[in-house]
Motif scaffolding. Structure first.
Motif, mmCIF file in Angstrom:
data_model
loop_
_atom_site.group_PDB
_atom_site.id
_atom_site.type_symbol
_atom_site.label_atom_id
_atom_site.label_comp_id
_atom_site.label_asym_id
_atom_site.label_seq_id
_atom_site.Cartn_x
_atom_site.Cartn_y
_atom_site.Cartn_z
ATOM 1 N N TYR A 281 0.841 -1.217 0.000
ATOM 2 C CA TYR A 281 0.000 0.000 0.000
ATOM 3 C C TYR A 281 0.869 1.257 0.000
ATOM 4 O O TYR A 281 0.650 2.188 -0.795
ATOM 5 C CB TYR A 281 -0.909 -0.015 1.219
ATOM 6 N N ILE A 282 1.868 1.268 0.881
ATOM 7 C CA ILE A 282 2.693 2.481 0.996
ATOM 8 C C ILE A 282 3.546 2.668 -0.256
ATOM 9 O O ILE A 282 3.765 3.794 -0.708
ATOM 10 C CB ILE A 282 3.561 2.415 2.263
ATOM 11 N N ASP A 283 4.007 1.578 -0.842
ATOM 12 C CA ASP A 283 4.766 1.689 -2.089
ATOM 13 C C ASP A 283 3.909 2.373 -3.158
ATOM 14 O O ASP A 283 4.386 3.252 -3.901
ATOM 15 C CB ASP A 283 5.198 0.301 -2.561
ATOM 16 N N GLY A 284 2.641 1.995 -3.202
ATOM 17 C CA GLY A 284 1.729 2.638 -4.158
ATOM 18 C C GLY A 284 1.526 4.113 -3.869
ATOM 19 O O GLY A 284 1.495 4.940 -4.802
ATOM 20 N N ARG A 285 1.404 4.459 -2.587
ATOM 21 C CA ARG A 285 1.193 5.867 -2.222
ATOM 22 C C ARG A 285 2.423 6.715 -2.560
ATOM 23 O O ARG A 285 2.302 7.829 -3.065
ATOM 24 C CB ARG A 285 0.897 5.985 -0.722
ATOM 25 N N VAL A 286 3.617 6.154 -2.300
ATOM 26 C CA VAL A 286 4.840 6.896 -2.613
ATOM 27 C C VAL A 286 4.980 7.064 -4.121
ATOM 28 O O VAL A 286 5.430 8.115 -4.614
ATOM 29 C CB VAL A 286 6.075 6.193 -2.007
ATOM 30 N N THR A 287 4.574 6.044 -4.867
ATOM 31 C CA THR A 287 4.620 6.154 -6.334
ATOM 32 C C THR A 287 3.693 7.260 -6.819
ATOM 33 O O THR A 287 4.049 8.054 -7.707
ATOM 34 C CB THR A 287 4.230 4.815 -6.978
ATOM 35 N N VAL A 288 2.495 7.328 -6.242
ATOM 36 C CA VAL A 288 1.574 8.416 -6.593
ATOM 37 C C VAL A 288 2.185 9.764 -6.228
ATOM 38 O O VAL A 288 2.101 10.742 -6.993
ATOM 39 C CB VAL A 288 0.216 8.230 -5.873
ATOM 40 N N PHE A 289 2.813 9.823 -5.054
ATOM 41 C CA PHE A 289 3.481 11.054 -4.608
ATOM 42 C C PHE A 289 4.514 11.485 -5.652
ATOM 43 O O PHE A 289 4.597 12.655 -6.039
ATOM 44 C CB PHE A 289 4.139 10.782 -3.258
ATOM 45 N N GLU A 290 5.318 10.517 -6.131
ATOM 46 C CA GLU A 290 6.340 10.836 -7.135
ATOM 47 C C GLU A 290 5.720 11.325 -8.433
ATOM 48 O O GLU A 290 6.254 12.221 -9.094
ATOM 49 C CB GLU A 290 7.206 9.603 -7.394
ATOM 50 N N ASP A 291 4.585 10.754 -8.800
ATOM 51 C CA ASP A 291 3.908 11.193 -10.025
ATOM 52 C C ASP A 291 3.403 12.629 -9.898
ATOM 53 O O ASP A 291 3.405 13.388 -10.871
ATOM 54 C CB ASP A 291 2.729 10.264 -10.341
ATOM 55 N N LEU A 292 2.985 12.971 -8.685
ATOM 56 C CA LEU A 292 2.437 14.311 -8.471
ATOM 57 C C LEU A 292 3.529 15.355 -8.254
ATOM 58 O O LEU A 292 3.381 16.509 -8.677
ATOM 59 C CB LEU A 292 1.488 14.307 -7.267
ATOM 60 N N ASP A 293 4.611 14.962 -7.583
ATOM 61 C CA ASP A 293 5.684 15.926 -7.300
ATOM 62 C C ASP A 293 6.966 15.152 -7.008
ATOM 63 O O ASP A 293 7.262 14.813 -5.859
ATOM 64 C CB ASP A 293 5.305 16.806 -6.100
ATOM 65 N N ALA A 294 7.720 14.873 -8.072
ATOM 66 C CA ALA A 294 8.893 14.002 -7.940
ATOM 67 C C ALA A 294 9.913 14.552 -6.950
ATOM 68 O O ALA A 294 10.461 13.811 -6.129
ATOM 69 C CB ALA A 294 9.545 13.804 -9.307
ATOM 70 N N ARG A 295 10.153 15.850 -7.012
ATOM 71 C CA ARG A 295 11.174 16.435 -6.137
ATOM 72 C C ARG A 295 10.746 16.364 -4.674
ATOM 73 O O ARG A 295 11.535 15.992 -3.801
ATOM 74 C CB ARG A 295 11.446 17.877 -6.548
#
Length: 416
Positions: free
Chosen positions: A41-55
């Motif tokens: 679950y958290i891996d998916g959330r972090v991936t979404v985070f990266e898609d929204l704001d990689a930096r």
């Protein structure tokens, strides 16, 4: 030899140990499943985070990578325990069952500890994700508004060009909006971040709206230039017609007053004529630009013409006004003194109204102003008195009195 009772007791202990080991294995399996689900679950959330704001997601990805490594190691250790203790094999002693139970309990504790760490990380990540996902809802309408604004500006620029207008400036703004829009498309959310993408979309819309407004303004600007060309030409003629009156006023000054009264105005008629000539040159430039539909350049030339005429008009007013001022003071030298004396007295009254009377620094200034006011008429000597210096001295005294008033009021405001 052991009797039947010993065998029953040993059999009872074995069953109890086996049940404890199985229960521990099931608890470990549950802990493993919980950890695995949290990690995914958290891996998916972090991936979404990266898609929204990689930096912005970089620190979160680094922290999650450490947690994932710990989780992977715990998974390997759990599987090793599972392989080492096959509880389906019934030929085991109570001691072996007890060892298996302890191994599964230790594995469960490790798995639960890592699950707790993962859940804690998820809780810390949640506010950032909530804000980003809320902001994500704002992006599509912002992008739509940006694209619509570019399309509207494109249409306005095309319409202006079709009407024969010089649309170079709004077209330049439109090209800038298109470049920013292309940058938004090429970099996407990962490169710009969600906040950056929203800012870029708003920037595109604002630039495009300025371009559209500038293009729509061109016809109005054209009419404004045409009207101004006529009015500024009329103004130039009017200023030029003042030249003779200025020459006559200078003759009056030269004949009737000392050189000190008009020295600073010497050459005024010639400077006025030169300014009118330059203004007409700018008018001709404006007319040429208008003929080529270069409205912005035409407007700039008109502004330059107005500047020349304003300076010439001001110079003419100085000359004719000087004659009137000097004539009035020559007829009644005492009259301008009264207004200045009133200003000084007003400052004195304000100073004396201070608690404890007038402050020394203000009293000294005001006393010196009174002395200067008394001496001012002494400047008017000879056959051709320097009336202009007399008037300038009076104005200087009036200004100084006003400065005292301003300082007193400022001091009162600070004290209050």
């Amino acid at each position: 030899m052991r009797g039947p009772g010993d065998q029953r007791r040993r059999g009872g202990r074995g069953a109890q140990a086996a049940a404890g080991a199985v229960e521990a294995r099931e608890a470990a399996a549950t802990a493993f499943y919980d950890m695995d689900q949290a990690q995914k679950y958290i891996d998916g959330r972090v991936t979404v985070f990266e898609d929204l704001d990689a930096r912005a997601a970089e620190p979160a990805r680094r922290e999650f990578t450490r947690l994932a490594e710990a989780a992977d190691a715990a998974s390997v250790a759990y599987i090793s325990v599972l392989d080492a203790h096959d509880l389906d094999d019934r030929d085991r002693s109570p001691a072996e069952y007890d060892a298996a139970r302890r191994a599964f309990v230790a594995s469960t504790e490790r798995l639960q500890k890592i699950t707790g760490d993962l859940n804690g990380f998820a809780e810390r990540l949640a506010p950032q994700m909530a804000r980003l996902e809320s902001a994500l809802d704002q992006l599509p309408p912002r992008l739509t508004a940006a694209r619509d604004a570019v399309a509207a500006a494109d249409a306005a620029v095309s319409a202006a060009r079709a009407a024969g207008m010089d649309a170079a400036d709004p077209e330049q703004e439109l090209d800038r909006a298109k470049r920013v829009l292309a940058q938004l498309g090429s970099q996407g959310l990962g490169g710009l971040g969600l906040d950056g993408a929203i800012r870029k979309a708003d920037e595109v819309r604002e630039i495009a709206e300025r371009a559209r407004e500038a293009a729509a303004e061109l016809p109005r600007q054209a009419q404004k230039v045409r009207d101004s060309l006529s009015s500024v030409r009329t103004r130039a003629d009017a200023v030029a017609n003042r030249t003779e009156a200025v020459r006559e006023a200078m003759r009056v000054l030269v004949r009737g007053y000392s050189q000190a009264c008009w020295q600073d105005l010497k050459g005024a008629p010639e400077s006025i004529e030169a300014a009118v000539t330059r203004a007409r040159e700018r008018l001709n430039e404006a007319s040429a630009h208008a003929g080529r539909s270069e409205w912005k350049r035409a407007q700039q030339a008109l502004t330059a013409a107005r500047t020349e005429l304003n300076a010439a008009d001001r110079r003419a007013g100085q000359v004719t006004g000087r004659v009137e001022e000097l004539k009035a003071v020559a007829e009644d030298p005492a009259r301008p003194v009264e207004g200045v004396r009133f200003a000084v007295r007003d400052a004195q009254r304000l100073a004396m109204a201070q608690p404890g009377g007038a402050p020394p620094q203000h009293a000294r200034v005001l006393d010196s102003l009174v002395e200067r006011l008394e001496r001012a008429p002494q400047r008017l000597t000879g056959a051709h008195p320097d009336y202009w210096a007399y008037l300038q001295e009076l104005e200087s005294i009036r200004t100084a009195a006003g400065d005292v008033v301003a300082r007193i009021r400022s001091e009162r405001a600070q004290q209050g």
